[in-house]
Design an enzyme around this catalytic site. Sequence first.
Site, PDB file in Angstrom:
ATOM      1  N   GLN A 168      41.599  27.186  53.218  1.00 30.39           N
ATOM      2  CA  GLN A 168      40.573  26.161  53.433  1.00 30.39           C
ATOM      3  C   GLN A 168      41.188  24.904  54.024  1.00 30.39           C
ATOM      4  OE1 GLN A 168      38.526  23.741  50.196  1.00 30.39           O
ATOM      5  NE2 GLN A 168      36.924  25.240  50.638  1.00 30.39           N
ATOM      6  N   GLY A 169      40.760  24.530  55.211  1.00 30.31           N
ATOM      7  CA  GLY A 169      41.244  23.326  55.873  1.00 30.31           C
ATOM      8  C   GLY A 169      40.216  22.215  55.806  1.00 30.31           C
ATOM      9  N   SER A 228      40.632  19.128  53.182  1.00 28.10           N
ATOM     10  CA  SER A 228      41.275  17.856  52.830  1.00 28.10           C
ATOM     11  C   SER A 228      42.290  17.429  53.886  1.00 28.10           C
ATOM     12  CB  SER A 228      41.985  17.988  51.482  1.00 28.10           C
ATOM     13  OG  SER A 228      41.055  18.208  50.445  1.00 28.10           O
ATOM     14  N   SER A 247      45.249  25.781  50.474  1.00 26.90           N
ATOM     15  CA  SER A 247      45.655  26.862  49.567  1.00 26.90           C
ATOM     16  C   SER A 247      45.998  28.137  50.332  1.00 26.90           C
ATOM     17  CB  SER A 247      44.528  27.155  48.570  1.00 26.90           C
ATOM     18  OG  SER A 247      44.197  26.016  47.824  1.00 26.90           O
ATOM     19  N   GLU A 261      31.325  27.011  45.688  1.00 23.65           N
ATOM     20  CA  GLU A 261      32.548  26.701  44.960  1.00 23.65           C
ATOM     21  C   GLU A 261      32.242  26.069  43.615  1.00 23.65           C
ATOM     22  OE1 GLU A 261      35.071  23.400  46.371  1.00 23.65           O
ATOM     23  OE2 GLU A 261      36.720  24.818  46.228  1.00 23.65           O
TER      24      GLU A 261
END
Length: 395
Positions: free
Chosen positions: A128-129, A131, A163, A246
Amino acid sequence: MDLRYTEAEERFRAELRAWLDRAIPLLPAKPDRNDWPGRRAYDTAWQRLLFEAGYAGLHWSVEAGGKGATPTEHLIFLEETERAGAPYVGANFVGLLHAGPTIDAAGTEEQRRRYLPGILRGDDVWCQGFSEPGAGSDLASLRTRAVRDGDDYVVNGSKIWTSHAEVADYCEMLVRTDPDAPKHKGITWLIVPMDTPGITIRPLETVMGTSEFAEVFFDDVRVPVANRVGEENDGWRVTMVTLSFERGTAFVSEVVACQRLLRELAALAKKVTRRQASAWDDLALRRELGHLTAEFEALWALTKWNVSEAQRSGVPGVGGSVFKLRFSETKQKVYDLAHRLLGRAALAVDDVAGLPSGSLMDERLSSLSYTIAAGTSQIQRNIVGERILGLPKER
Protein backbone atom coordinates in the site's frame (compact mmCIF):
# COMPACT_ATOMS: atom_id res chain seq x y z
CA MET A 1 -28.90 -5.99 15.13
CA ASP A 2 -29.71 -9.67 14.71
CA LEU A 3 -26.76 -12.03 14.51
CA ARG A 4 -28.36 -15.23 15.68
CA TYR A 5 -26.75 -17.87 13.53
CA THR A 6 -28.97 -19.79 11.13
CA GLU A 7 -28.81 -23.54 10.64
CA ALA A 8 -26.98 -22.98 7.34
CA GLU A 9 -24.39 -20.77 9.05
CA GLU A 10 -23.82 -23.34 11.77
CA ARG A 11 -23.31 -26.01 9.09
CA PHE A 12 -20.79 -23.73 7.43
CA ARG A 13 -18.97 -23.35 10.77
CA ALA A 14 -18.87 -27.12 11.29
CA GLU A 15 -17.56 -27.77 7.75
CA LEU A 16 -14.89 -25.09 8.16
CA ARG A 17 -13.77 -26.52 11.52
CA ALA A 18 -13.47 -29.98 9.99
CA TRP A 19 -11.37 -28.66 7.09
CA LEU A 20 -9.11 -26.68 9.45
CA ASP A 21 -8.60 -29.79 11.57
CA ARG A 22 -7.30 -31.59 8.46
CA ALA A 23 -5.32 -28.74 6.89
CA ILE A 24 -3.43 -27.13 9.76
CA PRO A 25 -1.41 -30.21 10.85
CA LEU A 26 -0.03 -30.46 7.29
CA LEU A 27 1.50 -26.96 7.30
CA PRO A 28 5.30 -26.61 7.31
CA ALA A 29 7.14 -24.82 10.09
CA LYS A 30 6.85 -21.05 10.06
CA PRO A 31 9.91 -19.28 8.61
CA ASP A 32 12.05 -16.90 10.62
CA ARG A 33 10.37 -13.54 11.20
CA ASN A 34 13.13 -11.75 9.26
CA ASP A 35 12.95 -14.10 6.25
CA TRP A 36 10.49 -12.12 4.14
CA PRO A 37 10.86 -14.20 0.96
CA GLY A 38 10.21 -17.26 3.14
CA ARG A 39 7.27 -15.59 4.85
CA ARG A 40 5.83 -14.59 1.50
CA ALA A 41 6.09 -18.20 0.30
CA TYR A 42 4.47 -19.47 3.54
CA ASP A 43 1.61 -16.96 3.40
CA THR A 44 0.89 -17.41 -0.29
CA ALA A 45 0.97 -21.22 0.08
CA TRP A 46 -1.71 -20.94 2.76
CA GLN A 47 -3.71 -18.68 0.46
CA ARG A 48 -3.48 -21.32 -2.28
CA LEU A 49 -4.81 -23.95 0.16
CA LEU A 50 -7.73 -21.69 0.98
CA PHE A 51 -8.35 -21.14 -2.73
CA GLU A 52 -8.33 -24.85 -3.54
CA ALA A 53 -10.70 -25.55 -0.64
CA GLY A 54 -13.11 -22.82 -1.72
CA TYR A 55 -12.43 -20.44 1.17
CA ALA A 56 -10.38 -17.76 -0.63
CA GLY A 57 -12.04 -14.36 -0.82
CA LEU A 58 -15.05 -15.89 0.87
CA HIS A 59 -16.79 -12.53 1.24
CA TRP A 60 -15.86 -11.26 -2.22
CA SER A 61 -18.59 -11.16 -4.83
CA VAL A 62 -19.12 -14.16 -7.07
CA GLU A 63 -18.30 -11.93 -10.05
CA ALA A 64 -14.91 -11.18 -8.48
CA GLY A 65 -14.16 -14.87 -7.98
CA GLY A 66 -15.28 -15.08 -4.36
CA LYS A 67 -18.17 -16.99 -2.84
CA GLY A 68 -20.48 -14.06 -2.21
CA ALA A 69 -20.64 -15.02 1.45
CA THR A 70 -22.58 -12.81 3.80
CA PRO A 71 -20.68 -10.64 6.32
CA THR A 72 -21.88 -13.05 9.01
CA GLU A 73 -20.31 -16.01 7.23
CA HIS A 74 -17.12 -13.99 6.82
CA LEU A 75 -17.18 -13.26 10.54
CA ILE A 76 -17.50 -16.98 11.26
CA PHE A 77 -14.56 -17.70 8.94
CA LEU A 78 -12.31 -15.16 10.68
CA GLU A 79 -13.35 -16.36 14.13
CA GLU A 80 -12.80 -20.04 13.41
CA THR A 81 -9.47 -19.67 11.59
CA GLU A 82 -8.08 -17.60 14.47
CA ARG A 83 -9.32 -20.02 17.11
CA ALA A 84 -7.81 -22.92 15.18
CA GLY A 85 -4.42 -21.20 15.06
CA ALA A 86 -4.45 -20.95 11.27
CA PRO A 87 -1.89 -18.66 9.60
CA TYR A 88 -2.87 -15.01 9.54
CA VAL A 89 -3.38 -13.34 6.18
CA GLY A 90 0.23 -12.06 6.50
CA ALA A 91 1.87 -10.72 3.36
CA ASN A 92 -1.43 -11.12 1.51
CA PHE A 93 -3.29 -8.61 3.66
CA VAL A 94 -3.17 -5.55 1.36
CA GLY A 95 -4.41 -7.50 -1.64
CA LEU A 96 -7.09 -9.46 0.16
CA LEU A 97 -8.37 -6.80 2.55
CA HIS A 98 -7.78 -3.55 0.64
CA ALA A 99 -6.83 -3.64 -3.03
CA GLY A 100 -8.98 -6.60 -4.07
CA PRO A 101 -12.25 -5.34 -2.54
CA THR A 102 -11.51 -1.85 -3.86
CA ILE A 103 -10.91 -3.03 -7.42
CA ASP A 104 -14.06 -5.12 -7.18
CA ALA A 105 -16.09 -2.12 -5.97
CA ALA A 106 -14.57 0.66 -8.10
CA GLY A 107 -12.51 -0.93 -10.89
CA THR A 108 -13.31 -1.79 -14.48
CA GLU A 109 -14.30 -5.23 -15.69
CA GLU A 110 -10.88 -5.59 -17.31
CA GLN A 111 -9.15 -4.69 -14.02
CA ARG A 112 -11.22 -7.28 -12.17
CA ARG A 113 -10.26 -9.98 -14.67
CA ARG A 114 -6.60 -8.93 -14.66
CA TYR A 115 -5.86 -8.56 -10.95
CA LEU A 116 -8.40 -10.35 -8.76
CA PRO A 117 -7.61 -14.01 -9.64
CA GLY A 118 -3.92 -13.56 -8.74
CA ILE A 119 -4.86 -12.18 -5.32
CA LEU A 120 -7.28 -15.00 -4.59
CA ARG A 121 -4.86 -17.75 -5.67
CA GLY A 122 -1.96 -16.27 -3.72
CA ASP A 123 0.03 -15.63 -6.90
CA ASP A 124 0.36 -11.88 -6.33
CA VAL A 125 1.28 -9.88 -3.21
CA TRP A 126 0.31 -6.22 -2.90
CA CYS A 127 1.63 -3.33 -0.85
CA GLN A 128 0.00 0.00 0.00
CA GLY A 129 1.49 3.31 -1.14
CA PHE A 130 -0.59 5.79 0.83
CA SER A 131 1.49 7.39 3.61
CA GLU A 132 4.28 9.84 2.85
CA PRO A 133 7.04 11.36 4.99
CA GLY A 134 5.26 14.73 5.09
CA ALA A 135 1.67 13.53 4.93
CA GLY A 136 1.29 10.72 7.52
CA SER A 137 -2.23 10.62 8.87
CA ASP A 138 -3.22 13.74 6.93
CA LEU A 139 -3.49 11.55 3.86
CA ALA A 140 -4.98 14.27 1.68
CA SER A 141 -1.74 16.28 2.00
CA LEU A 142 0.21 13.77 -0.09
CA ARG A 143 2.64 15.25 -2.62
CA THR A 144 3.73 12.37 -4.84
CA ARG A 145 2.92 13.68 -8.33
CA ALA A 146 1.57 11.92 -11.39
CA VAL A 147 1.63 13.89 -14.64
CA ARG A 148 -0.32 12.61 -17.63
CA ASP A 149 1.88 11.91 -20.67
CA GLY A 150 -0.15 10.29 -23.44
CA ASP A 151 -1.31 6.87 -22.27
CA ASP A 152 0.89 6.97 -19.14
CA TYR A 153 1.21 8.80 -15.88
CA VAL A 154 4.76 9.80 -14.95
CA VAL A 155 5.12 9.44 -11.18
CA ASN A 156 7.68 11.19 -8.95
CA GLY A 157 7.83 11.22 -5.17
CA SER A 158 8.11 8.83 -2.26
CA LYS A 159 6.02 6.73 0.12
CA ILE A 160 6.76 5.48 3.62
CA TRP A 161 5.50 2.66 5.90
CA THR A 162 4.84 0.63 2.76
CA SER A 163 4.03 -2.82 4.13
CA HIS A 164 5.81 -5.75 2.42
CA ALA A 165 7.08 -3.58 -0.43
CA GLU A 166 10.21 -5.69 -0.85
CA VAL A 167 8.18 -8.83 -1.67
CA ALA A 168 5.19 -7.19 -3.39
CA ASP A 169 4.20 -7.52 -7.02
CA TYR A 170 1.84 -4.54 -7.09
CA CYS A 171 1.18 -1.37 -5.11
CA GLU A 172 -2.17 0.30 -4.53
CA MET A 173 -1.03 3.89 -4.69
CA LEU A 174 -2.37 7.41 -4.27
CA VAL A 175 -0.89 10.21 -6.35
CA ARG A 176 -1.65 13.88 -6.84
CA THR A 177 -2.82 14.57 -10.36
CA ASP A 178 -4.12 18.14 -9.89
CA PRO A 179 -1.92 20.25 -7.59
CA ASP A 180 -4.22 23.26 -7.97
CA ALA A 181 -7.38 21.51 -6.78
CA PRO A 182 -8.47 21.39 -3.11
CA LYS A 183 -6.33 18.75 -1.46
CA HIS A 184 -9.11 16.12 -1.34
CA LYS A 185 -10.05 16.70 -4.97
CA GLY A 186 -6.79 16.28 -6.91
CA ILE A 187 -5.92 12.67 -5.95
CA THR A 188 -5.94 9.56 -8.16
CA TRP A 189 -5.78 5.82 -7.26
CA LEU A 190 -3.29 3.81 -9.33
CA ILE A 191 -2.19 0.18 -9.64
CA VAL A 192 1.62 0.23 -9.87
CA PRO A 193 3.64 -2.91 -10.78
CA MET A 194 6.59 -3.00 -8.37
CA ASP A 195 9.04 -4.11 -11.08
CA THR A 196 8.50 -0.90 -13.05
CA PRO A 197 11.78 0.93 -13.83
CA GLY A 198 12.43 3.91 -11.55
CA ILE A 199 11.19 2.32 -8.31
CA THR A 200 13.68 2.08 -5.41
CA ILE A 201 12.79 0.19 -2.22
CA ARG A 202 14.60 0.92 1.06
CA PRO A 203 13.51 -1.39 3.94
CA LEU A 204 12.87 0.20 7.34
CA GLU A 205 13.82 -1.70 10.48
CA THR A 206 11.16 -1.59 13.18
CA VAL A 207 11.68 -1.52 16.93
CA MET A 208 11.19 -5.32 16.81
CA GLY A 209 14.15 -5.69 14.45
CA THR A 210 12.06 -6.71 11.44
CA SER A 211 11.60 -4.93 8.13
CA GLU A 212 8.00 -5.39 7.07
CA PHE A 213 7.90 -1.70 6.15
CA ALA A 214 9.86 0.23 3.57
CA GLU A 215 10.40 3.61 2.03
CA VAL A 216 9.66 3.55 -1.69
CA PHE A 217 10.99 6.16 -4.11
CA PHE A 218 9.55 6.89 -7.56
CA ASP A 219 11.76 8.52 -10.18
CA ASP A 220 9.95 9.12 -13.51
CA VAL A 221 7.98 5.91 -13.08
CA ARG A 222 5.61 5.36 -16.00
CA VAL A 223 2.25 3.86 -15.06
CA PRO A 224 -0.37 3.15 -17.77
CA VAL A 225 -3.55 5.19 -17.53
CA ALA A 226 -5.33 1.83 -17.81
CA ASN A 227 -4.07 1.13 -14.27
CA ARG A 228 -6.16 3.94 -12.82
CA VAL A 229 -9.04 2.79 -10.59
CA GLY A 230 -11.91 5.26 -10.82
CA GLU A 231 -11.71 8.58 -12.58
CA GLU A 232 -8.77 10.98 -12.53
CA ASN A 233 -8.91 13.20 -9.43
CA ASP A 234 -11.57 10.91 -7.88
CA GLY A 235 -9.03 8.97 -5.83
CA TRP A 236 -10.24 10.26 -2.47
CA ARG A 237 -13.64 8.64 -2.95
CA VAL A 238 -11.98 5.41 -4.04
CA THR A 239 -9.67 5.65 -1.01
CA MET A 240 -12.64 5.88 1.33
CA VAL A 241 -13.84 2.59 -0.15
CA THR A 242 -10.42 1.10 0.61
CA LEU A 243 -10.31 2.41 4.17
CA SER A 244 -13.87 1.34 4.90
CA PHE A 245 -12.82 -2.25 4.26
CA GLU A 246 -9.66 -1.82 6.32
CA ARG A 247 -11.43 -0.25 9.28
CA GLY A 248 -14.60 -2.29 9.08
CA THR A 249 -13.49 -5.93 9.24
CA ALA A 250 -9.70 -6.10 9.23
CA PHE A 251 -9.25 -6.56 13.00
CA VAL A 252 -11.78 -9.32 13.68
CA SER A 253 -9.11 -12.01 14.06
CA GLU A 254 -7.18 -9.73 16.41
CA VAL A 255 -10.16 -9.42 18.75
CA VAL A 256 -10.46 -13.21 18.96
CA ALA A 257 -6.69 -13.44 19.57
CA CYS A 258 -6.85 -10.90 22.40
CA GLN A 259 -9.77 -12.73 24.01
CA ARG A 260 -7.71 -15.91 23.93
CA LEU A 261 -4.68 -14.07 25.34
CA LEU A 262 -6.69 -12.75 28.26
CA ARG A 263 -7.70 -16.31 29.16
CA GLU A 264 -4.05 -17.36 28.89
CA LEU A 265 -2.96 -14.46 31.11
CA ALA A 266 -5.49 -15.49 33.73
CA ALA A 267 -4.05 -19.02 33.73
CA LEU A 268 -0.50 -17.66 33.79
CA ALA A 269 -1.27 -15.41 36.76
CA LYS A 270 -2.07 -18.51 38.80
CA LYS A 271 1.46 -19.83 38.12
CA VAL A 272 3.57 -16.68 38.46
CA THR A 273 4.62 -16.08 42.06
CA ARG A 274 4.89 -12.79 43.93
CA ARG A 275 6.80 -13.39 47.15
CA GLN A 276 4.64 -15.92 49.03
CA ALA A 277 1.60 -15.67 46.77
CA SER A 278 0.65 -16.02 43.15
CA ALA A 279 -0.03 -13.05 40.91
CA TRP A 280 -3.65 -14.23 40.83
CA ASP A 281 -3.97 -13.31 44.49
CA ASP A 282 -3.55 -9.65 43.52
CA LEU A 283 -7.09 -8.27 43.54
CA ALA A 284 -6.09 -5.28 41.41
CA LEU A 285 -4.70 -7.56 38.72
CA ARG A 286 -7.85 -9.70 38.70
CA ARG A 287 -9.97 -6.57 38.49
CA GLU A 288 -7.96 -5.33 35.51
CA LEU A 289 -8.27 -8.70 33.78
CA GLY A 290 -12.01 -8.54 34.33
CA HIS A 291 -12.27 -5.03 32.94
CA LEU A 292 -10.25 -5.91 29.84
CA THR A 293 -12.30 -9.07 29.28
CA ALA A 294 -15.44 -6.95 29.40
CA GLU A 295 -13.88 -4.43 26.99
CA PHE A 296 -13.25 -7.15 24.45
CA GLU A 297 -16.73 -8.58 24.89
CA ALA A 298 -18.00 -5.11 24.03
CA LEU A 299 -15.65 -4.92 21.04
CA TRP A 300 -16.96 -8.27 19.83
CA ALA A 301 -20.52 -6.93 20.13
CA LEU A 302 -19.45 -3.82 18.18
CA THR A 303 -17.92 -6.11 15.55
CA LYS A 304 -21.27 -7.83 15.17
CA TRP A 305 -22.98 -4.45 14.87
CA ASN A 306 -20.56 -3.47 12.10
CA VAL A 307 -21.20 -6.79 10.37
CA SER A 308 -24.95 -6.15 10.55
CA GLU A 309 -24.38 -2.73 9.00
CA ALA A 310 -22.30 -4.27 6.22
CA GLN A 311 -24.96 -6.92 5.65
CA ARG A 312 -27.54 -4.18 5.10
CA SER A 313 -25.45 -1.81 2.97
CA GLY A 314 -22.83 -4.07 1.35
CA VAL A 315 -19.90 -1.92 2.58
CA PRO A 316 -18.64 -1.49 6.17
CA GLY A 317 -19.72 1.85 7.59
CA VAL A 318 -18.04 4.55 9.66
CA GLY A 319 -18.66 2.45 12.78
CA GLY A 320 -15.37 0.82 11.86
CA SER A 321 -13.62 3.97 13.07
CA VAL A 322 -15.25 3.62 16.50
CA PHE A 323 -14.08 0.03 16.63
CA LYS A 324 -10.54 0.75 15.43
CA LEU A 325 -10.09 3.58 17.93
CA ARG A 326 -11.21 1.54 20.92
CA PHE A 327 -9.52 -1.68 19.85
CA SER A 328 -6.09 -0.19 19.20
CA GLU A 329 -5.95 1.52 22.59
CA THR A 330 -7.40 -1.44 24.50
CA LYS A 331 -4.97 -3.87 22.87
CA GLN A 332 -2.08 -1.82 24.24
CA LYS A 333 -3.59 -2.12 27.73
CA VAL A 334 -3.68 -5.92 27.36
CA TYR A 335 0.04 -6.10 26.58
CA ASP A 336 0.89 -3.59 29.29
CA LEU A 337 -0.84 -5.95 31.72
CA ALA A 338 1.07 -8.93 30.30
CA HIS A 339 4.31 -6.99 30.75
CA ARG A 340 3.57 -6.27 34.41
CA LEU A 341 2.54 -9.87 34.99
CA LEU A 342 5.83 -11.23 33.64
CA GLY A 343 7.98 -8.72 35.52
CA ARG A 344 11.63 -8.77 34.48
CA ALA A 345 11.00 -11.72 32.14
CA ALA A 346 9.03 -9.35 29.91
CA LEU A 347 12.31 -7.75 28.85
CA ALA A 348 13.53 -10.97 27.23
CA VAL A 349 13.31 -11.42 23.47
CA ASP A 350 13.16 -15.20 23.98
CA ASP A 351 11.01 -17.34 26.24
CA VAL A 352 12.55 -17.76 29.71
CA ALA A 353 11.70 -19.93 32.70
CA GLY A 354 8.80 -21.52 30.87
CA LEU A 355 7.14 -18.14 30.33
CA PRO A 356 5.98 -16.88 26.88
CA SER A 357 8.11 -13.76 27.27
CA GLY A 358 9.49 -13.75 23.72
CA SER A 359 6.17 -13.75 21.90
CA LEU A 360 4.62 -11.32 24.37
CA MET A 361 7.54 -8.92 23.95
CA ASP A 362 7.06 -8.99 20.17
CA GLU A 363 3.34 -8.39 20.45
CA ARG A 364 3.71 -5.65 23.05
CA LEU A 365 6.07 -3.71 20.80
CA SER A 366 3.85 -4.36 17.80
CA SER A 367 0.79 -3.09 19.66
CA LEU A 368 2.39 0.35 19.89
CA SER A 369 1.80 0.79 16.16
CA TYR A 370 -1.93 0.17 16.32
CA THR A 371 -2.81 3.69 17.41
CA ILE A 372 -0.92 4.94 14.33
CA ALA A 373 -1.50 2.36 11.58
CA ALA A 374 -4.69 2.56 9.47
CA GLY A 375 -5.30 6.11 10.69
CA THR A 376 -4.07 7.49 14.00
CA SER A 377 -6.33 7.69 17.03
CA GLN A 378 -6.52 11.45 16.50
CA ILE A 379 -7.79 10.92 12.95
CA GLN A 380 -10.31 8.34 14.13
CA ARG A 381 -11.64 10.80 16.71
CA ASN A 382 -12.10 13.38 13.97
CA ILE A 383 -14.03 10.84 11.89
CA VAL A 384 -16.22 9.87 14.82
CA GLY A 385 -16.85 13.50 15.77
CA GLU A 386 -17.61 14.76 12.27
CA ARG A 387 -19.27 11.82 10.51
CA ILE A 388 -21.07 10.09 13.38
CA LEU A 389 -21.74 12.83 15.94
CA GLY A 390 -22.14 15.62 13.39
CA LEU A 391 -19.73 17.98 15.11
CA PRO A 392 -18.19 20.91 13.18
CA LYS A 393 -15.13 20.05 11.12
CA GLU A 394 -11.70 20.77 12.59
CA ARG A 395 -10.24 24.04 11.30
